[in-house]
Design a protein around this motif. Sequence first.
Motif, PDB file in Angstrom:
ATOM      1  N   GLN A   1       0.841  -1.212   0.000  1.00  0.00           N
ATOM      2  CA  GLN A   1       0.000   0.000   0.000  1.00  0.00           C
ATOM      3  C   GLN A   1       0.872   1.257   0.000  1.00  0.00           C
ATOM      4  OE1 GLN A   1      -3.027  -0.110   3.051  1.00  0.00           O
ATOM      5  NE2 GLN A   1      -3.786   1.899   2.432  1.00  0.00           N
ATOM      6  N   ALA A   2       1.981   1.153   0.743  1.00  0.00           N
ATOM      7  CA  ALA A   2       2.918   2.289   0.789  1.00  0.00           C
ATOM      8  C   ALA A   2       3.465   2.571  -0.603  1.00  0.00           C
ATOM      9  CB  ALA A   2       4.044   1.983   1.758  1.00  0.00           C
ATOM     10  N   LYS A   3       3.867   1.498  -1.308  1.00  0.00           N
ATOM     11  CA  LYS A   3       4.420   1.674  -2.661  1.00  0.00           C
ATOM     12  C   LYS A   3       3.370   2.287  -3.603  1.00  0.00           C
ATOM     13  CE  LYS A   3       7.660  -2.172  -2.523  1.00  0.00           C
ATOM     14  NZ  LYS A   3       7.835  -3.571  -2.938  1.00  0.00           N
ATOM     15  N   LYS A   4       2.152   1.757  -3.515  1.00  0.00           N
ATOM     16  CA  LYS A   4       1.080   2.266  -4.392  1.00  0.00           C
ATOM     17  C   LYS A   4       0.854   3.764  -4.127  1.00  0.00           C
ATOM     18  CE  LYS A   4      -1.563  -1.967  -4.986  1.00  0.00           C
ATOM     19  NZ  LYS A   4      -2.739  -2.719  -4.514  1.00  0.00           N
ATOM     20  N   THR A   5       0.826   4.076  -2.862  1.00  0.00           N
ATOM     21  CA  THR A   5       0.603   5.481  -2.483  1.00  0.00           C
ATOM     22  C   THR A   5       1.712   6.362  -3.043  1.00  0.00           C
ATOM     23  OG1 THR A   5      -0.364   4.677  -0.433  1.00  0.00           O
ATOM     24  CG2 THR A   5       0.191   7.015  -0.511  1.00  0.00           C
ATOM     25  N   LEU A   6       2.944   5.904  -2.866  1.00  0.00           N
ATOM     26  CA  LEU A   6       4.085   6.691  -3.353  1.00  0.00           C
ATOM     27  C   LEU A   6       4.030   6.860  -4.867  1.00  0.00           C
ATOM     28  CD1 LEU A   6       6.978   5.299  -1.118  1.00  0.00           C
ATOM     29  CD2 LEU A   6       6.131   7.655  -1.159  1.00  0.00           C
ATOM     30  N   GLN A   7       3.710   5.740  -5.565  1.00  0.00           N
ATOM     31  CA  GLN A   7       3.631   5.808  -7.036  1.00  0.00           C
ATOM     32  C   GLN A   7       2.569   6.830  -7.474  1.00  0.00           C
ATOM     33  OE1 GLN A   7       2.997   1.666  -7.714  1.00  0.00           O
ATOM     34  NE2 GLN A   7       5.200   1.207  -7.937  1.00  0.00           N
ATOM     35  N   LEU A   8       1.441   6.762  -6.769  1.00  0.00           N
ATOM     36  CA  LEU A   8       0.360   7.704  -7.077  1.00  0.00           C
ATOM     37  C   LEU A   8       0.803   9.160  -6.861  1.00  0.00           C
ATOM     38  CD1 LEU A   8      -2.693   7.499  -7.865  1.00  0.00           C
ATOM     39  CD2 LEU A   8      -3.198   7.763  -5.436  1.00  0.00           C
ATOM     40  N   TYR A   9       1.481   9.355  -5.745  1.00  0.00           N
ATOM     41  CA  TYR A   9       1.940  10.709  -5.417  1.00  0.00           C
ATOM     42  C   TYR A   9       2.988  11.183  -6.427  1.00  0.00           C
ATOM     43  CZ  TYR A   9       4.056  14.594  -2.915  1.00  0.00           C
ATOM     44  OH  TYR A   9       4.556  15.838  -2.569  1.00  0.00           O
ATOM     45  N   ILE A  10       3.902  10.250  -6.805  1.00  0.00           N
ATOM     46  CA  ILE A  10       4.956  10.621  -7.769  1.00  0.00           C
ATOM     47  C   ILE A  10       4.336  11.001  -9.119  1.00  0.00           C
ATOM     48  CG2 ILE A  10       6.909   9.700  -9.112  1.00  0.00           C
ATOM     49  CD1 ILE A  10       7.525   8.004  -6.505  1.00  0.00           C
TER      50      ILE A  10
END
Lengths: 254, 269
Positions: free
Chosen positions: A224-233
């Motif tokens: 979930q952390a990775k998905k969130t970061l990807q979305l933010y990036i």
Amino acid sequence: MLDITNLERRWFKYKLKRIFPYGLLVTLILVLGLSIPLIFSKGSPAPIDSLPKNSIKTAISTPVETTNEESSMILQPSMQFIQSMGAVPETDTTVPDTTLLGSSKNSVTSNTVKLPPVEASSSQSQNVKVPIAPTIKAPLPLVKGKLTSIKRDDVAFDIHEIEDRFKNNSNPNLGLYIAHYHYDHGNYAEAYNYALKTNAINSSMDDSWLIFAKSLVKLGKEDQAKKTLQLYISNSNSQNAKNYLETLTKETSK
Amino acid sequence: MEPSLFSKPRDLFVDVVNPKDYVQIDSVSHIYQSLKNSVQKPLKMILLYGRPGTGKSMLLHKLHHDLSKHQKVYMIDIPIIDEDDFLRVLAQKTYSYASREPLSLTKFLELSAAVNFPIIPIVLLDEAQLYSSALMEKIRLISDARALKFVITLHKTDNEEIIAKEHFQTRIWESIELHNASYEELKIYIQKKLLKANCFDVANMINDNNIKLINKLTRGNYRDANKLMFALFTLYTWYEEHNPHKIKYNALSKKYIEMAAIHTGLIRA
């Protein structure tokens, strides 16, 4: 440089304005004061009779020709003036004379104007100060209630107080600070919550998204952390988020 | 050309905040001492407030002058309104952070955590009423995190009871209110200032009635009193040069005080 001539002119005008009401009052008092003996002398018939007729006519120009009723009307103002001066107890309250009413108004307005303290010039010259040092050393009362007011609140640092402030004003800096605080103290769920709230308020704060992702990692939700970061990036192109995502990916691949 | 008797006193009252010109008055000294004590305590924020001309800036400068001999003290006397600039300047002053990049609060706090000062540095903020709410919140957070200790000054105005403002309702830790000078305090202030500079002749000219009038015109506002005295001695300097027979040396002339007040705008004429 000062324009002394102009300043002196302005000062003169100022003084005139200041003095005018008092001058008026003094003039009125003088006029009334001078008219009292005339009125009294007119009110008592004996001395008038004793004087030669010609002199009476010159001393009392117009009122002489009035009737007895009119003369009693003229007496009233002078009596009231004497009453106002405190010489005679108040007996008659009717004041028909309009000129007197006008003068009393003047005195009221002039009373409201504050005069600078008037000192006798002789006392000024006598009071020439020999300095100064001893008078200065005379101690003043230290705290006269109004002079100083010092309040103190020695309460220790309390994160709850900042949390309350955040609730009240939704300042994202506060939210981020609290998220950081909880993260540093191992309260990752709280850190997550506050970072989430902060992101909702301001979605462009790198630090908040990073704390959010880091909290998720600590809570065991790396995906979930990775998905969130990807979305933010994808939205922000944040270099910090990219770096952290890279680190995170490397760690999980190990 | 012989220097005027009044030129030196005139220069004493130039309205500039200089800690060397600080005049010790009992009530203000008391406040200053408690301010110094408070700074040594683990308090995080100290608020110094009062009406304009009550000596807040002078106290702050004096504090800066005295404390800087012993510990790290930073003075921001001209408010930095921009939040990024504020943090960057603060980081530059306190942690020698040289970057021109915008500095976030988190980064600032990280910087402060990385530097370990034996005594928490003190930051003195003058005219803090000019800072935005958002920036004040950041300042509070910095002090909450014990990265820096702040002493701030605020104007207290008729319309705005600053102390009741949201920022300062809680956790001021210490608030000190300054009041306008009383008649006695103004007298001491003027006399001490003159005597400190050895202007004995002029000091002797000032009598109680002069002080009463000056106090009435300035309402105990030190800044206004400085302006008035400056204008007054400028007048005297002029008269001494051009019309010396108009000067009486046994007392200050009421007329000249009023003229100086007209010039400074304390009297509308």
